[in-house]
Design a protein around this motif. Structure first.
Motif, short mmCIF file in Angstrom:
data_model
loop_
_atom_site.label_atom_id
_atom_site.label_comp_id
_atom_site.label_asym_id
_atom_site.label_seq_id
_atom_site.Cartn_x
_atom_site.Cartn_y
_atom_site.Cartn_z
N UNK A 172 0.81 -1.22 0.00
CA UNK A 172 0.00 0.00 0.00
C UNK A 172 0.84 1.27 0.00
N UNK A 173 2.01 1.23 0.62
CA UNK A 173 2.90 2.39 0.57
C UNK A 173 3.33 2.66 -0.87
N UNK B 294 14.89 4.59 10.98
CA UNK B 294 13.51 4.19 11.28
C UNK B 294 12.55 4.44 10.12
N UNK B 295 11.65 3.49 9.92
CA UNK B 295 10.54 3.61 8.97
C UNK B 295 9.27 3.42 9.78
N UNK B 296 8.39 4.42 9.78
CA UNK B 296 7.18 4.39 10.58
C UNK B 296 5.95 4.49 9.66
N UNK B 297 4.88 3.82 10.04
CA UNK B 297 3.62 3.93 9.30
C UNK B 297 2.50 4.30 10.26
N UNK B 298 1.45 4.89 9.70
CA UNK B 298 0.20 5.11 10.41
C UNK B 298 -0.84 4.15 9.86
N UNK C 18 -2.11 4.25 6.06
CA UNK C 18 -2.56 5.51 5.46
C UNK C 18 -1.45 6.55 5.37
N UNK C 19 -0.27 6.25 5.88
CA UNK C 19 0.84 7.21 5.80
C UNK C 19 2.15 6.49 6.13
N UNK D 190 4.79 10.69 3.50
CA UNK D 190 3.70 10.64 2.53
C UNK D 190 2.42 10.25 3.27
N UNK D 191 1.34 10.94 2.95
CA UNK D 191 0.03 10.65 3.54
C UNK D 191 -0.94 10.34 2.42
#
Length: 266
Positions: free
Chosen positions: A100-101, A138-142, A149-150, A172-173
């Motif tokens: 999805x990213x 670090x790689x972070x997602x929401x 979603x981000x 990116x969002x």
């Protein structure tokens, strides 16, 4: 005396003079602090009103005061995260998040100049880069309702060893979730991890013009440090880019070794 009191009522913002009241009457203001200040200031003169009214005869405020006016501030726009019942969870990215990213970023590649790529990326390319970098950067997602979603992630600013304590960060969002403060919250979470690791600063590259991105980077503490004129050509036009820097920690001499992501973030 009536003229004097009416002028102060207007200045303090208590309300307006009601001539039909036949006495020194004001409409009770929205802010109790202003009312208290005003009454303290003129209390000694209230008894001199035109009809002989005394302070104790002044009508009291209503039992239920109206709520304070909502002012713009850190609960709106790019300046804050807006918690709700469906608040996205912020966590480290996993390989299965990257499909999805990839789709999200490909949307921006195809429709905008925020990314200077001209061809879509593949999920495999994202997973390969994540496997190479995510132990150190670090790689972070929401994630909201089970969907990513981000993403916000860091990578090397320059591969030469002297640059080890300086990174580049990107966020990116998903277009459907813009304006909710998710990018701001995710960036701040990313920077907290980077600070704990020992990074000194992080850089951001923003294509111009892009007022939304500029506002976001200002909100999370970036400072402009330069501009590269006509740095890229896309969609039939030249585009300049702005360079921004956010300091994460004071410079130490010598700097301590960087901690891996796993040592500071679960």
């Amino acid at each position: 005396m009536l003229r004097w009191w009416r002028g102060w009522a207007r200045i303090v913002g208590m309300g307006r003079w009601e001539g039909e009241h036949g006495r020194c009457g004001v409409e009770w203001g929205t802010y109790p602090q202003a009312r208290f200040f005003f009454l303290t200031l003129v209390g000694s003169r209230l008894g001199q009103c035109g009809n002989g009214a005394h302070p104790e005869k002044i009508s009291p405020p209503p039992a239920v005061m109206p709520p304070p006016r909502r002012l713009p501030g850190p609960t709106s726009g790019h300046n804050a995260y807006m918690p709700t019942d469906s608040t996205p969870a912020l966590r480290l990215a996993r390989p299965d998040d990257l499909a999805p990213v990839c789709a999200m970023v490909n949307h921006y590649i195809a429709t905008s100049t925020v990314n200077f790529r001209t061809e879509p990326q593949t999920t495999e390319a994202w997973r390969a880069e994540h496997a190479t970098l995510s132990a150190r950067y670090p790689w972070m997602v929401a994630e909201a309702a089970g969907e990513v979603v981000a993403i916000a992630y860091a990578k090397p600013w320059n591969p030469r060893p002297a640059y080890d304590w300086c990174a580049e960060s990107t966020v990116y969002v998903d277009p459907a979730h813009l304006g909710k403060g998710i990018g701001t919250a995710l960036y701040r979470h990313l920077f907290a991890v980077m600070t704990s690791q020992g990074f000194h600063s992080t850089m951001a590259v923003v294509t111009l013009p892009n007022p939304g991105s500029i506002a976001l980077h200002r909100a999370v503490g970036f400072q402009p440090v330069g501009t590269i004129d006509n740095a890229g050509y896309k969609f039939g036009n030249w585009h300049s880019v702005a360079l921004w820097q956010r300091r994460l920690a004071s410079a130490q001499n010598p700097p301590p070794p960087l901690k891996p992501v796993a040592a500071v973030a679960g």
